[in-house]
Write an enzyme that holds these catalytic residues in place. Structure first.
Site, PDB file in Angstrom:
ATOM      1  N   GLY A 105      22.998   5.534  12.959  1.00  0.00           N
ATOM      2  CA  GLY A 105      23.691   6.728  11.809  1.00  0.00           C
ATOM      3  C   GLY A 105      23.887   5.957  10.427  1.00  0.00           C
TER       4      GLY A 105
ATOM      5  N   TRP B 193      40.448  10.414  18.078  1.00  0.00           N
ATOM      6  CA  TRP B 193      40.856   9.563  17.064  1.00  0.00           C
ATOM      7  C   TRP B 193      41.823  10.405  15.959  1.00  0.00           C
ATOM      8  CZ3 TRP B 193      35.635   6.701  16.369  1.00  0.00           C
ATOM      9  CH2 TRP B 193      35.462   5.693  17.421  1.00  0.00           C
TER      10      TRP B 193
ATOM     11  N   HIS C 220      28.327  -6.018  15.034  1.00  0.00           N
ATOM     12  CA  HIS C 220      29.535  -6.522  14.749  1.00  0.00           C
ATOM     13  C   HIS C 220      29.655  -8.068  14.403  1.00  0.00           C
ATOM     14  CE1 HIS C 220      30.041  -3.068  17.526  1.00  0.00           C
ATOM     15  NE2 HIS C 220      31.323  -3.116  16.719  1.00  0.00           N
TER      16      HIS C 220
HETATM   17  N1  GLN Z   1      27.011   7.468  13.721  1.00  0.00           N
HETATM   18  C1  GLN Z   1      27.914   6.593  13.548  1.00  0.00           C
HETATM   19  C2  GLN Z   1      27.823   5.424  12.612  1.00  0.00           C
HETATM   20  O1  GLN Z   1      26.623   5.014  12.626  1.00  0.00           O
HETATM   21  C3  GLN Z   1      28.406   5.888  14.919  1.00  0.00           C
HETATM   22  C4  GLN Z   1      29.588   5.099  15.064  1.00  0.00           C
HETATM   23  C5  GLN Z   1      30.343   4.625  16.316  1.00  0.00           C
HETATM   24  O2  GLN Z   1      29.720   4.717  17.367  1.00  0.00           O
HETATM   25  N2  GLN Z   1      31.345   4.337  16.299  1.00  0.00           N
HETATM   26  O3  GLN Z   1      28.554   4.808  11.986  1.00  0.00           O
END
Ligand code: GLN
Ligand code: ZN
Length: 518
Positions: free
Chosen positions: A195, A324, A457
């Protein structure tokens, strides 16, 4: 002599543990009676066996922002007059922002709130109420807590009228999968991303200017469209199969929706720690939730006009929004989740009208929101799964519904996840080197699955060979026809100079696999 106290929080103590503790020489035991619903029962049951141990009761909520009803607490504590009781907050305060001071929130809402500093003030007022009988002060403190506002009749009606079929998508996955294949005509091993694309310094700077009123809405939106156009062009050139618009207009995947929905407030300085050194500002869900206008259609539809490849609509799911945020407690989380789901459902139906063929509903927090004790899982997942299904139950068979979940122990939750009835799921596989696939072996997993072969990450650009090993391992379990290739999460924290070569390798991998497995 050093005294030992045992502190517990977030949930109730097990009866056996409590009994054992009573038999030890600890001086005192801390019980959270807000988040540990059965702790009070324990205390009642073992009242006569506590001897001279000190009992510290966590009486105000350490995990949520609402003021406590001090008069009610007084009543509860009355029951335990014969015990040696102290009072405290019900858990560490780092789950809360520091103070409500300076928050430009609605007066009525402010009157209900206590962040960390205010929780301490509250405790003091409670102490004065208990020890010095200062009732006026306590009454003043709780004056606003039951004043209801943000109620929307029409939303309540809709929830009341929900029927079983509102949670069921038809036709079956098998049938709609055929239709979607016909329509989308994706190659073997389709490639996509999760995304977001890099949220660069520049993107942040422009947004800050816009928020400070130094940039007009028009100029800001023109800038965002420019970023979307660049992002689509890059993905097209890289040869990805299903594109995304890049999420440049979003600060945060929950806050963005919170700002667009009625019934949810956002804060200016309400930062808390998410993990490591990362912080975020959880919104506050205080009222009934309604979508006053489309939230994301403009950007996605714009992106779709720029390419022949399908662009995914991108939404944050109801459970992640709840997980959240700080959530109202006068109605159940289940009801809040359904309200959110109905708003998201409207959004998805608008995607269909705008010609969007694929919609992703992110639920990265579905595992994290699960209760601590596994015996409570069935109840939680039941409504969590239903909320997700409510989001997509009314879509056309040809609309492909994706979901995304970040790293989590899938084995434990896979049976629940299957019930969500999505068409495609993307999950982490890079860090577990594909081990995660073992979990899918155990169940009859018939959906398409996007394997996260690039650990986003880390700044390391994954090689074709490394990613290929993960896929090959997974292909022993998952049929090649059901297999997507993608990174393991959104790319917003990465740099463009990492993203481009990594995606180039990812596409290269797909091309090699298509040759080998055709
Ligand atoms: N669509 C979100 C992004 O790409 C998903 C983020 C997530 O899974 N924490 O940032
Ligand atoms: Zn993720």
């Amino acid at each position: 002599m050093i005294n030992v106290y045992v502190l517990t929080y977030y949930d109730s103590l097990e009866e056996n543990t409590f009994k054992t503790l009573l038999e030890t020489s600890v001086k005192g035991i801390f019980l959270d009676i807000v988040n540990g619903k059965s702790n009070l029962e324990l205390l009642r049951k073992y009242k006569d066996y506590i001897n001279n141990k000190e009992i510290i009761l966590g009486v105000t909520n350490g995990r949520n922002v609402w003021k406590a009803d001090l008069l009610k607490i007084k009543e509860t504590l009355n029951e335990f007059k014969d015990l040696n009781i102290s009072i405290s907050n019900g858990g560490p305060l780092f789950h809360l922002p520091i103070t409500i001071e300076g928050e430009p929130l609605d007066e009525k809402l402010l009157n209900k709130l206590a962040f960390a500093n205010e929780k301490l003030t509250e405790l003091n007022i409670l102490r004065e109420l208990l020890n010095e009988n200062k009732e006026e002060k306590a009454k003043k403190w709780i004056e606003g807590i039951y004043v209801s506002f943000g109620e929307i009749k029409e939303v309540k009606e809709k929830i009341k009228n929900l029927k079983e079929e509102d949670f069921v998508r038809t036709p079956s996955f098998e049938e709609r999968n055929k239709i979607q294949r016909e329509l989308l005509k994706l190659p073997l091993f389709p490639t996509t991303t999760i995304g977001s694309f890099p949220q660069t310094q520049e993107v942040r700077k422009i947004r800050a200017l816009y928020r400070q009123g130094k940039l007009s809405k028009e100029d800001y939106e023109t800038f965002i469209r420019g970023e979307i156009a660049k992002c689509i062009q890059i993905q097209d050139e890289l040869g990805l199969d299903v594109l995304v618009h890049g999420e440049f207009e979003r600060t945060d995947m929950v806050e963005f929706f919170a700002e667009k929905l009625e019934g949810i407030a956002t804060t200016k300085n309400g930062w808390i720690i998410s993990y490591g050194t990362r912080g975020y500002r959880p919104p506050i869900i205080y009222g009934d939730i309604k979508r006053p206008a489309p939230m994301t259609i403009k950007e996605i539809a714009f992106a779709q006009k720029l390419t022949n490849k399908p662009v995914k609509g991108m939404l944050t799911g109801p459970i992640t929004i709840i997980a959240w945020s700080f959530v109202r407690e006068d109605i159940s989380n289940e009801e809040v989740a359904y309200q959110l789901a109905l708003a998201l459902q409207e959004e998805i139906l608008d995607y269909e009208k705008a010609g969007i063929k694929i919609v992703q509903i992110d639920e990265p927090a579905i595992r994290e929101k699960a209760p601590i004790k596994k015996r409570d899982w069935d109840e939680y997942f039941k409504w969590a799964v239903r909320a997700f299904r409510l989001c997509h139950s009314k879509v056309k068979p040809e609309t492909q519904i994706h979901t995304h979940m970040c790293y989590s122990d899938f084995g434990e939750i896979i049976n629940y996840i299957l019930e969500m009835d999505f068409d495609v799921i993307s999950i982490e596989a890079a860090r577990s080197k594909g081990e995660i696939i073992k979990d899918f072996e155990k169940v009859n997993f018939d959906r398409e699955i996007g394997l996260g072969v690039w650990d986003i990450h880390s700044p390391v650009v994954p090689s074709v060979e490394d990613m290929k090993k993960i896929v090959e391992r997974a292909l022993r379990v998952i049929p090649k026809e059901k297999f997507w290739i993608n990174p393991d999460c959104g790319l917003k924290t990465r740099q463009w100079q990492e993203v481009i070569p990594a995606l180039r390798n990812l596409v290269k991998l797909a091309l090699i696999l298509r040759e080998e497995y055709k």
